[in-house]
Scaffold this motif. Structure first.
Motif, PDB file in Angstrom:
ATOM      1  N   THR A 271       0.804  -1.217   0.000  1.00 35.02           N
ATOM      2  CA  THR A 271       0.000   0.000   0.000  1.00 35.02           C
ATOM      3  C   THR A 271       0.842   1.274   0.000  1.00 35.02           C
TER       4      THR A 271
ATOM      5  N   TYR B 293       1.394   2.434  -6.059  1.00 36.76           N
ATOM      6  CA  TYR B 293       0.175   2.872  -5.377  1.00 36.76           C
ATOM      7  C   TYR B 293       0.204   4.392  -5.177  1.00 36.76           C
TER       8      TYR B 293
ATOM      9  N   GLY C 117      -2.290   7.404  -6.603  1.00 31.35           N
ATOM     10  CA  GLY C 117      -2.967   8.388  -5.769  1.00 31.35           C
ATOM     11  C   GLY C 117      -2.661   9.812  -6.201  1.00 31.35           C
TER      12      GLY C 117
ATOM     13  N   MET D  94      -9.900   2.506   3.362  1.00 32.02           N
ATOM     14  CA  MET D  94      -9.888   1.274   2.567  1.00 32.02           C
ATOM     15  C   MET D  94     -10.771   1.428   1.329  1.00 32.02           C
TER      16      MET D  94
ATOM     17  N   LEU E 102      -8.681   3.251  -1.091  1.00 37.54           N
ATOM     18  CA  LEU E 102      -7.688   2.327  -1.633  1.00 37.54           C
ATOM     19  C   LEU E 102      -8.279   1.538  -2.792  1.00 37.54           C
TER      20      LEU E 102
ATOM     21  N   ASN F  98      -7.102   2.042  -6.791  1.00 38.83           N
ATOM     22  CA  ASN F  98      -6.311   0.943  -7.344  1.00 38.83           C
ATOM     23  C   ASN F  98      -7.101  -0.177  -8.001  1.00 38.83           C
TER      24      ASN F  98
END
Length: 367
Positions: free
Chosen positions: A126, A131, A135, A321, A324, A328
């Motif tokens: 993460t 990743y 972002g 989460m 996330l 992704n």
């Protein structure tokens, strides 16, 4: 149109100063993540564990084979990690010592414990470059008018999806880390589920675990309920690497097309990778694989269940989460209303939230 009669009240000096401090925190939270990554890569949690559960800075410098010149910088790193709740500390008469807490316990390597699941690879995945770059591209992704089906920001930036057989073409090491991280994330708390929600499995004669990976979850279930005939369904490359077990049948396949019949089908941390339409397709296959409700047929879903009632810290973790997943993957985390809509569309008659365990909810869905 009449002018809005409301007036904007300027913040007070104290409010502005507090707001500035809050802005620093939100803008610099990534440094806490980087400090955590550093601690994991240096094996600080394991070193503290090996030193008997408590370690001073000189102890850590020696155990980690760091240059003595780095001791004051290590103090600053540990100060942030203690304040962030990643380690505990005690200030004695002469020297401060650092201890493990439940969070850093998850980052200790080599512990032989049924309920210990090493989370190093979740952290490294993460906080990986790929990743973070996805972002950072989020604003550009929002501005683009993209055709459906929308790629995730990760896929839009890197050209390949995450958690896919092609991910290794982007970066083999990333693919290895994220799959190890996913497995560690999925396996954590299954012992808690079995202990606190044992009625889920009582009376079951057969169970299919969709996306069950190497069978860790069903092996735990079989240990507690030896009479249950368990099947694991997953992708061919996952099944090929799974360890043989006398009580587990491994099936390579695609849950979108067919699921091995069983009295119950389990989906543990699978559906959050999917959009709503794909969730419905998978659940339709689950419904075909199980008998009627009267015969004990059901689908067991273990997923994050978004709810402010879990408290501000847990709810923030759930929302992070969800972000996330948004950045992704094509999936998302869902609240009870979201799940209800999906169950209805998939043709199910009813559902029950059995229990909330941490950030997750355990749901039984009935045909």
């Amino acid at each position: 149109m009449a002018a809005d009669s409301r007036t904007i009240v300027a913040p007070t000096d104290a409010e502005l100063l507090q707001a500035q401090a809050d802005l620093w925190r939100h803008s610099l939270y990534y440094l806490t993540s980087m400090a955590l990554k550093c601690a994991v890569e240096l094996h600080i949690p394991t070193a503290i564990h090996n030193l008997g559960g408590a370690a001073s800075l000189p102890d850590l410098v020696t155990a980690l084979s760091l240059p003595q010149t780095k001791l004051p910088f290590l103090r600053r790193l540990m100060r942030l990690l203690v304040t962030s709740g990643i380690f505990a500390s005690e200030s004695g008469a002469e020297v401060e010592t650092y201890r493990l807490n439940p969070l850093s316990w998850l980052l200790v390597e080599g512990v032989e414990s049924e309920d210990h699941t090493y989370q190093k690879y979740f952290v490294l995945g993460t906080i990986s470059r790929h990743y973070v770059e996805a972002g950072l591209s989020l604003a550009d992704w929002f501005r683009k008018d993209l055709p459906a089906p929308l790629p995730s920001p990760f896929e839009g930036l890197h050209g390949l999806p995450l958690f896919h057989e092609t991910t290794k073409l982007l970066d083999e090491e990333l693919d290895r880390i994220v799959n190890k991280g996913k497995a560690a994330h999925d396996h954590l708390a299954i012992g808690t589920v079995i202990r606190e929600c044992g009625d889920l499995f009582k009376g079951l004669q057969s169970l299919t675990d969709c996306g069950g990976g190497d069978g860790t979850t069903v092996r735990g279930i079989i240990k507690a309920f030896p009479h249950i005939k368990c099947t694991v369904l997953d992708r061919p490359e996952v099944i090929e690497a799974a360890p043989a077990h006398d009580s587990v049948t491994y099936v390579s396949g695609d849950m979108f097309h067919s699921i091995p019949p069983a009295q119950a089908v389990m989906l543990k941390l699978v559906l959050h990778f999917c959009n709503d339409e794909d969730c419905v397709k998978i659940l339709e296959q689950c419904r075909k694989a199980i008998p009627s409700k009267q015969e004990g047929g059901k689908v067991i879903i273990i997923e994050i269940l978004l709810s402010p009632s879990t408290g501000p810290i847990m709810y923030e973790a759930q929302l992070l989460m969800d972000m996330l997943m948004m950045v992704n993957t094509k999936g998302k985390q869902r609240d009870e209303n979201d799940w209800r809509d999906i169950f209805i569309k998939a043709g199910f008659s009813d559902y029950k939230i059995v229990k909330k365990i941490g950030a997750r909810g355990i749901i039984e869905v009935y045909p």
